[in-house]
Scaffold this motif. Structure first.
Motif, mmCIF file in Angstrom:
data_model
loop_
_atom_site.group_PDB
_atom_site.id
_atom_site.type_symbol
_atom_site.label_atom_id
_atom_site.label_comp_id
_atom_site.label_asym_id
_atom_site.label_seq_id
_atom_site.Cartn_x
_atom_site.Cartn_y
_atom_site.Cartn_z
ATOM 1 N N GLY A 178 -4.293 7.721 -2.314
ATOM 2 C CA GLY A 178 -3.285 6.669 -2.404
ATOM 3 C C GLY A 178 -2.765 6.467 -3.812
ATOM 4 O O GLY A 178 -1.585 6.135 -4.008
ATOM 5 N N SER A 179 -3.628 6.666 -4.807
ATOM 6 C CA SER A 179 -3.191 6.536 -6.198
ATOM 7 C C SER A 179 -2.205 7.634 -6.570
ATOM 8 O O SER A 179 -1.231 7.398 -7.288
ATOM 9 N N TRP A 180 -2.465 8.847 -6.083
ATOM 10 C CA TRP A 180 -1.526 9.944 -6.333
ATOM 11 C C TRP A 180 -0.160 9.629 -5.729
ATOM 12 O O TRP A 180 0.889 9.869 -6.348
ATOM 13 N N LEU A 181 -0.150 9.083 -4.516
ATOM 14 C CA LEU A 181 1.121 8.729 -3.881
ATOM 15 C C LEU A 181 1.812 7.600 -4.632
ATOM 16 O O LEU A 181 3.040 7.612 -4.810
ATOM 17 N N SER A 182 1.046 6.622 -5.062
ATOM 18 C CA SER A 182 1.603 5.506 -5.815
ATOM 19 C C SER A 182 2.235 6.008 -7.109
ATOM 20 O O SER A 182 3.338 5.592 -7.488
ATOM 21 N N TYR A 183 1.552 6.907 -7.789
ATOM 22 C CA TYR A 183 2.068 7.507 -9.022
ATOM 23 C C TYR A 183 3.293 8.369 -8.750
ATOM 24 O O TYR A 183 4.294 8.319 -9.473
ATOM 25 N N GLY A 184 3.240 9.160 -7.676
ATOM 26 C CA GLY A 184 4.305 10.131 -7.427
ATOM 27 C C GLY A 184 5.547 9.551 -6.800
ATOM 28 O O GLY A 184 6.661 9.995 -7.107
ATOM 29 N N LEU A 185 5.395 8.559 -5.918
ATOM 30 C CA LEU A 185 6.540 8.049 -5.175
ATOM 31 C C LEU A 185 6.892 6.602 -5.483
ATOM 32 O O LEU A 185 7.984 6.149 -5.162
ATOM 33 N N GLY A 186 5.967 5.852 -6.050
ATOM 34 C CA GLY A 186 6.265 4.478 -6.395
ATOM 35 C C GLY A 186 6.254 3.558 -5.186
ATOM 36 O O GLY A 186 5.832 3.920 -4.088
ATOM 37 N N SER A 187 6.738 2.351 -5.383
ATOM 38 C CA SER A 187 6.630 1.292 -4.387
ATOM 39 C C SER A 187 7.856 1.219 -3.487
ATOM 40 O O SER A 187 8.965 1.569 -3.889
ATOM 41 N N MET A 188 7.645 0.746 -2.239
ATOM 42 C CA MET A 188 8.740 0.432 -1.329
ATOM 43 C C MET A 188 8.909 -1.081 -1.182
ATOM 44 O O MET A 188 9.808 -1.537 -0.495
ATOM 45 N N ASN A 189 8.024 -1.855 -1.825
ATOM 46 C CA ASN A 189 8.102 -3.314 -1.794
ATOM 47 C C ASN A 189 7.472 -3.841 -3.077
ATOM 48 O O ASN A 189 6.261 -3.750 -3.262
ATOM 49 N N GLU A 190 8.290 -4.384 -3.946
ATOM 50 C CA GLU A 190 7.799 -4.829 -5.248
ATOM 51 C C GLU A 190 6.900 -6.059 -5.165
ATOM 52 O O GLU A 190 6.264 -6.427 -6.146
ATOM 53 N N ASP A 191 6.858 -6.691 -3.990
ATOM 54 C CA ASP A 191 6.039 -7.892 -3.848
ATOM 55 C C ASP A 191 4.657 -7.608 -3.265
ATOM 56 O O ASP A 191 3.853 -8.533 -3.098
ATOM 57 N N LEU A 192 4.392 -6.350 -2.927
ATOM 58 C CA LEU A 192 3.090 -5.961 -2.390
ATOM 59 C C LEU A 192 2.628 -4.685 -3.078
ATOM 60 O O LEU A 192 3.449 -3.895 -3.555
ATOM 61 N N PRO A 193 1.318 -4.465 -3.121
ATOM 62 C CA PRO A 193 0.820 -3.223 -3.722
ATOM 63 C C PRO A 193 1.323 -1.999 -2.953
ATOM 64 O O PRO A 193 1.568 -2.055 -1.743
ATOM 65 N N THR A 194 1.448 -0.888 -3.631
ATOM 66 C CA THR A 194 1.827 0.363 -2.987
ATOM 67 C C THR A 194 0.684 0.902 -2.140
ATOM 68 O O THR A 194 0.902 1.595 -1.138
ATOM 69 N N PHE A 195 -0.543 0.579 -2.522
ATOM 70 C CA PHE A 195 -1.754 1.154 -1.937
ATOM 71 C C PHE A 195 -2.725 0.012 -1.632
ATOM 72 O O PHE A 195 -3.190 -0.669 -2.538
ATOM 73 N N VAL A 196 -3.003 -0.202 -0.336
ATOM 74 C CA VAL A 196 -3.877 -1.288 0.102
ATOM 75 C C VAL A 196 -5.074 -0.717 0.857
ATOM 76 O O VAL A 196 -4.940 0.232 1.634
ATOM 77 N N VAL A 197 -6.240 -1.292 0.623
ATOM 78 C CA VAL A 197 -7.490 -0.864 1.251
ATOM 79 C C VAL A 197 -8.031 -1.977 2.133
ATOM 80 O O VAL A 197 -8.104 -3.132 1.710
ATOM 81 N N LEU A 198 -8.414 -1.620 3.359
ATOM 82 C CA LEU A 198 -9.027 -2.565 4.303
ATOM 83 C C LEU A 198 -10.333 -1.949 4.793
ATOM 84 O O LEU A 198 -10.324 -0.840 5.332
#
Length: 498
Positions: A178-198
């Motif tokens: 998820g960190s690689w995707l966050s780094y490579g593609l960035g966010s689709m919603n600036e009000d929520l994290p790009t990568f969330v864990v449950l």
């Protein structure tokens, strides 16, 4: 902070720290330092994917990864083996084992008896996919699933195996998927994290470490944010007693000014990350309570996901929350559900696990489909390795178990451009080795994607490709080399795609 002595600059430079050296020398050095410390701004960087851009047209926008920690037994869920049932209790043939090392948990057994599944199997859907009787709900979405029955890994113990799936390395310290995707593609919603864990609140056999969703050597802004099931979903998200929203805003503005001043002085990118994380936390004060409020869902939806979907922290509730996060534009949603490590008492334990996970996983796929989101949401289900076709311990129907087995196991995917209603790869008649299309056992030391075998890196490369990312181009320069999720391995399995 030192200042350079124009009459003897070398003497002054020798007394500087490394950070002071790059910060106080000529402008050219400062630019080099900034480009090195902030690789995302290095416009000439050919090996790194620009933030927010794709290498090719994506088939999926987001991933919901349902990770089943512990190693689900493929022979008791999806990989039907009639011969294994017929040979129940017979010794494992040496020609099938082929010298594979056993774990310490079963290597001291004088006899290694084959163990058939205690469950009945049947084919479902137009695809005719095989399912165990303990998966009545997933069998109902058979034609939406793409099975990979020829997965393999080198890791034979849980921690390195899980770490391998999440970071591309058995050794801790690398960035997570998820960190690689966050780094490579960035966010689709600036009000929520790009990568969330449950993570399910059940007490599983294997511990979960924050490094599994950590950013490694990437900037800390790319790490996953774990949502809790009780209290505030994210720690310290609420204002402390006596602090109002306007007061917090004023404090953050002043703190931002101080941090920006410090960044100009130190050129440390972590300072900018700290600013960004403070701002994200402020925006999340509104967005997170809204997205995690399941009370807004209808009774019909709760019935779809099952009775446990009303209980925070259950796998069912997390599947429903994952759908809500996907609707809000979170790019990578990682669910962890522990408890699949069945060395003994397999029949009862795996039945219990399926009772907790079968309906919610199927419901997630149905829910995404009815909302028109399945086409661009990639759902992945699987663990870190499989289980042995022989019994660990006494071969008793109620007490027998299966040991770790990295040589072959099953994962499935749905949506996001995968070839629905298909099964890719196969295992031998004992469910012990990967076999080719004619049933010939592959040499475990030589098998690769050209034989139909799918390595962990191949799966990672394929998932990235579906999201519009070329795994060989998503790199980050660190300690003298370009790193990537798949290291120097991995092939895109095009047969898994539409």
């Amino acid at each position: 902070m030192h200042s350079l002595d124009p009459e003897n600059p070398l003497r002054e430079l020798l007394g500087l720290t490394r950070r002071e050296f790059f910060g106080r020398t000529a402008q050219g050095f400062g630019a080099i330092a900034l480009a090195s410390l902030l690789p995302n701004l290095a416009l000439g960087q050919q090996s790194a994917a620009p933030l927010g851009k794709f290498h090719h047209a994506p088939k999926a926008k987001r991933i919901i990864y349902l990770f089943q920690a512990g190693g689900p037994a493929q022979q008791d869920l999806f990989d039907y083996k009639p011969l294994l049932n017929q040979m129940h209790g017979q010794p494992l043939p040496p020609g099938i084992r082929r010298g594979q090392r056993l774990t310490a948990m079963s290597s001291n057994q004088s006899v290694i008896p084959l163990a058939g599944s205690p469950f009945k199997f049947a084919q479902h859907g137009e695809s005719g996919a095989w399912f165990s009787e303990i998966l009545p709900h997933l069998s109902g979405v058979a034609d939406d699933l793409c099975f990979v029955k020829s997965m393999f890994t080198e890791a034979i113990n849980h921690d390195p195996a899980i770490t391998f799936f999440q970071t591309g390395s058995e050794q801790a310290g690398r960035p997570s998927f998820g960190s690689w995707l966050s780094y490579g593609l960035g966010s689709m919603n600036e009000d929520l994290p790009t990568f969330v864990v449950l993570a399910s609140a059940n007490q599983g056999d294997q511990p979960l470490y924050a490094r599994l969703w950590g950013s490694g050597f990437l900037d800390s802004r790319y790490q996953g944010v774990r949502f809790r099931s009780g209290g505030d979903p994210v720690l310290y998200l609420s204002n402390p007693d006596g602090i109002c929203g306007s007061g917090r805003r004023a404090m953050l503005d002043r703190l931002g000014e101080l941090n920006r001043h410090e960044f100009e002085r130190e050129l440390d990118p972590e300072i900018e990350s700290r600013i960004a994380q403070y701002e994200m936390a402020y925006r999340m004060q509104t967005s997170v309570p809204d997205v995690t409020d399941l009370s807004k869902e209808t009774n019909e939806t709760f019935e779809l996901y099952g009775p446990e979907s009303r209980k925070p922290g259950t796998f069912a509730a997390n599947c429903l929350l994952a759908r809500r996060l996907a609707q809000k534009g979170v790019r990578f949603i990682q669910l962890y559900h522990q408890g699949w490590d069945h060395h003994g008492g397999l029949k009862g334990e795996i039945t219990s696990q399926c009772h907790k996970t079968d309906q919610p996983a199927a419901a997630l796929i149905k829910d995404l489909k009815r909302l028109g989101m399945l086409d661009d949401t990639l759902v992945v289900w699987g663990g870190e390795f499989g289980r042995t076709s022989y019994s660990q311990g006494p071969l008793d129907i109620n007490s027998f178990g299966r040991d770790h087995h990295p040589r072959c196991f099953t994962v499935f995917m749905a949506g996001g451009g995968v070839n629905a209603g298909t099964t890719y790869g196969r295992t031998d008649d004992y469910g012990y080795n990967i076999a080719d299309a004619d049933g010939k056992i592959l040499d475990p030391n030589k098998q690769d994607f050209t034989d139909g075998a799918v390595h962990v890196h191949d799966l990672q490369a394929t998932l990235l490709w579906l999201l519009g990312v070329d795994h060989a181009k998503l790199t980050f320069p660190y300690q003298g080399r370009d790193f990537r999720l798949t290291d120097v391995h991995g092939h895109v399995v095009k047969a898994l795609m539409k």
